[in-house]
Design a protein around this motif. Structure first.
Motif, mmCIF file in Angstrom:
data_model
loop_
_atom_site.group_PDB
_atom_site.id
_atom_site.type_symbol
_atom_site.label_atom_id
_atom_site.label_comp_id
_atom_site.label_asym_id
_atom_site.label_seq_id
_atom_site.Cartn_x
_atom_site.Cartn_y
_atom_site.Cartn_z
ATOM 1 N N LEU A 80 0.848 -1.188 0.000
ATOM 2 C CA LEU A 80 0.000 0.000 0.000
ATOM 3 C C LEU A 80 0.886 1.241 0.000
ATOM 4 C CD1 LEU A 80 -2.570 1.717 0.460
ATOM 5 C CD2 LEU A 80 -2.412 1.123 2.881
ATOM 6 N N TYR A 81 0.751 2.049 -1.044
ATOM 7 C CA TYR A 81 1.486 3.315 -1.151
ATOM 8 C C TYR A 81 0.612 4.387 -0.520
ATOM 9 C CZ TYR A 81 3.734 7.326 -3.516
ATOM 10 O OH TYR A 81 4.352 8.527 -3.812
ATOM 11 N N ALA A 82 0.938 4.747 0.724
ATOM 12 C CA ALA A 82 0.027 5.548 1.544
ATOM 13 C C ALA A 82 0.296 7.042 1.465
ATOM 14 C CB ALA A 82 0.099 5.074 2.987
ATOM 15 N N VAL A 83 0.586 7.522 0.282
ATOM 16 C CA VAL A 83 0.728 8.953 0.005
ATOM 17 C C VAL A 83 -0.108 9.236 -1.230
ATOM 18 C CG1 VAL A 83 2.318 10.806 -0.624
ATOM 19 C CG2 VAL A 83 3.052 9.037 0.991
ATOM 20 N N GLY A 84 -0.869 10.311 -1.203
ATOM 21 C CA GLY A 84 -1.690 10.643 -2.357
ATOM 22 C C GLY A 84 -0.885 10.567 -3.656
ATOM 23 N N LEU A 90 2.026 7.533 -11.959
ATOM 24 C CA LEU A 90 1.180 6.388 -12.286
ATOM 25 C C LEU A 90 1.871 5.407 -13.224
ATOM 26 C CD1 LEU A 90 -2.267 8.185 -12.569
ATOM 27 C CD2 LEU A 90 -1.666 6.368 -10.942
ATOM 28 N N GLY A 91 2.809 5.882 -14.033
ATOM 29 C CA GLY A 91 3.555 4.971 -14.900
ATOM 30 C C GLY A 91 4.382 3.977 -14.101
ATOM 31 N N ARG A 92 5.007 4.445 -13.032
ATOM 32 C CA ARG A 92 5.781 3.535 -12.173
ATOM 33 C C ARG A 92 4.860 2.573 -11.433
ATOM 34 N NH1 ARG A 92 9.711 7.131 -8.589
ATOM 35 N NH2 ARG A 92 10.497 5.100 -7.880
ATOM 36 N N VAL A 93 3.707 3.077 -11.013
ATOM 37 C CA VAL A 93 2.723 2.202 -10.362
ATOM 38 C C VAL A 93 2.286 1.103 -11.324
ATOM 39 C CG1 VAL A 93 0.392 2.103 -9.377
ATOM 40 C CG2 VAL A 93 1.906 4.015 -8.805
ATOM 41 N N LEU A 104 -1.492 -0.909 -4.081
ATOM 42 C CA LEU A 104 -2.660 -0.063 -3.870
ATOM 43 C C LEU A 104 -2.217 1.392 -3.798
ATOM 44 C CD1 LEU A 104 -4.281 -2.109 -0.948
ATOM 45 C CD2 LEU A 104 -4.596 -2.449 -3.402
ATOM 46 N N ILE A 105 -3.032 2.283 -4.363
ATOM 47 C CA ILE A 105 -2.697 3.707 -4.348
ATOM 48 C C ILE A 105 -3.803 4.489 -3.656
ATOM 49 C CG2 ILE A 105 -1.160 3.615 -6.322
ATOM 50 C CD1 ILE A 105 -3.452 4.612 -8.076
ATOM 51 N N LEU A 106 -3.556 5.773 -3.437
ATOM 52 C CA LEU A 106 -4.388 6.589 -2.560
ATOM 53 C C LEU A 106 -4.752 7.904 -3.230
ATOM 54 C CD1 LEU A 106 -5.373 6.671 0.475
ATOM 55 C CD2 LEU A 106 -3.231 7.870 0.973
ATOM 56 N N VAL A 107 -6.024 8.309 -3.090
ATOM 57 C CA VAL A 107 -6.466 9.620 -3.548
ATOM 58 C C VAL A 107 -7.350 10.248 -2.474
ATOM 59 C CG1 VAL A 107 -6.398 8.957 -5.998
ATOM 60 C CG2 VAL A 107 -8.556 8.797 -4.730
#
Length: 377
Positions: A80-84, A90-93, A104-107
């Motif tokens: 979980l990448y817990a920074v907005g 997003l390319g690296r994600v 998982l990403i965060l917004v």
């Protein structure tokens, strides 16, 4: 090798103390009915992450994509990448996810949600996304009862992303210092995040994960009803800020900086070491707390706290050991002769650790080994 063989300044981990911290947090979260997803930003060290996983942790939390890449390469695939998320990242994600990492990403905004959706459509990929919830006004996130919460959820789910859950971090807990206040904040954190999840579900949106956590609230929560996972990070080492908050003792701090006395200012009651703010960091987090430890608390070479002595001042490569009460010690040169090894406990373990590229891990018998610590974003 032993500590006597190590050049100073050096970052030292007391292995037994760290293992005690890992076991205690894991047992507490398990007893409260949640899973532990530790935040590896404190250690940024694969070996430490493996010990947390072996103790029962499920997945990890990161604060940088560099951490995600390093840990994924080492076999951690639930992250979980817990920074907005910044849109340009997003390319690296996507590269990590296509390589097999469940990242998982965060917004916490419509703009962020739309960026994720637009990239997903262009790349024909469905990102898994959490919504950050603000439960204490400390930093980022959507308020649990804000209509924006539903709008962000609908944008994600309707745009081809997978709404995975909600996440909150009660960072204001770091400013507290009583068990009662910490317990109230832990409940505020829990209730706010569960409230957000309930609203999303009532709107017909999925919300399987309810993620809360900070080290103070994780150690102060009386119940975790409705919570699925807890994130905490600094507990693995602890630090003086956490000691002032009241969730650990100085003897629970597993990380220290090994330093050598290189001189004195006898008339001022100072001993000078080779560990300045480049080793300790400039973090003065205890300055606004009940006990100000300057740049760190002083221990002998075995790690025993020397009551009343702190690194009261620091230049780039010089640390000034003096009495915390400001009184000059007339025997400072006799107490700490040139060549004396000291261990300095940090104000903020994350900030001090990041000054070093490896840890010297000390076992009970005094033997040491080295573990790599990585840097970057």
């Amino acid at each position: 090798m032993t500590l006597d063989d190590i050049d100073t300044p050096a970052a030292v981990i007391d292995h037994a103390v760290m293992m005690r911290n890992i076991a205690a947090m894991q047992a507490r979260v398990t007893a409260l009915g949640a899973t532990l997803r530790p935040h590896v930003k404190t250690s940024k060290c694969i070996e430490v992450g493996r010990l947390q996983r072996d103790a029962g942790a499920r997945g990890i939390t990161v604060s940088t994509l560099k951490e995600a890449e390093e840990f994924f390469a080492a076999g951690f695939d639930d992250i979980l990448y817990a920074v907005g998320i910044a849109p340009q990242k997003l390319g690296r994600v996507l590269a990590l996810r296509r390589a097999g990492c469940r990242l998982l990403i965060l917004v916490d905004s419509l703009a962020g949600a739309r960026a994720v959706v637009d990239t997903g459509r262009a790349e024909q990929h469905g990102f898994e996304v959490m919504i950050e919830i603000d439960t204490d006004g400390h930093r980022s996130g959507v308020a649990p009862d804000d209509d924006l919460l539903i709008a962000v959820g609908e944008t994600l789910q309707g745009g081809g992303a997978t709404l995975t859950g909600v996440l909150t971090h009660a960072g204001s807990s770091y400013a507290l210092s009583s068990p009662e206040a910490l317990a109230r904040m832990a409940e505020q954190e829990r209730a706010g995040c569960v409230r957000a999840a309930t609203r999303l579900r009532a709107a017909g949106l999925p919300c399987p994960v309810v993620s809360v956590g900070s080290t103070p609230t994780a150690l102060s929560a009386q119940r975790l009803d409705g919570v699925t996972e807890v994130r905490a990070g600094v507990y693995v080492f602890f630090d003086l800020v956490m000691a002032n908050v009241g969730v650990c003792r100085p003897q629970d701090i597993a990380l220290s900086v090994l330093a050598t006395v290189i001189g004195h200012q006898a008339e001022k009651g100072w001993a000078i070491t080779d560990a300045g703010w480049m080793a300790m960091s400039r973090d003065r987090g205890t300055q606004s707390q009940g006990v100000d430890y300057g740049y760190g608390a002083v221990c002998d070479a075995a790690g025993t706290v020397l009551d009343g002595y702190v690194v009261g001042g620091a230049n780039q490569e010089h640390g000034i050991v003096a009495r915390r009460d400001g009184a000059a010690d007339p025997d400072i040169a006799g107490r700490f002769p040139v060549g004396t090894r000291l261990r300095i406990l940090p104000n903020h373990a994350c900030a001090t650790a990041t000054q070093f590229d490896l840890y010297h891990v000390v076992d009970r018998d005094g033997a040491t080994r080295t573990w790599r610590r990585f840097h970057g974003w």
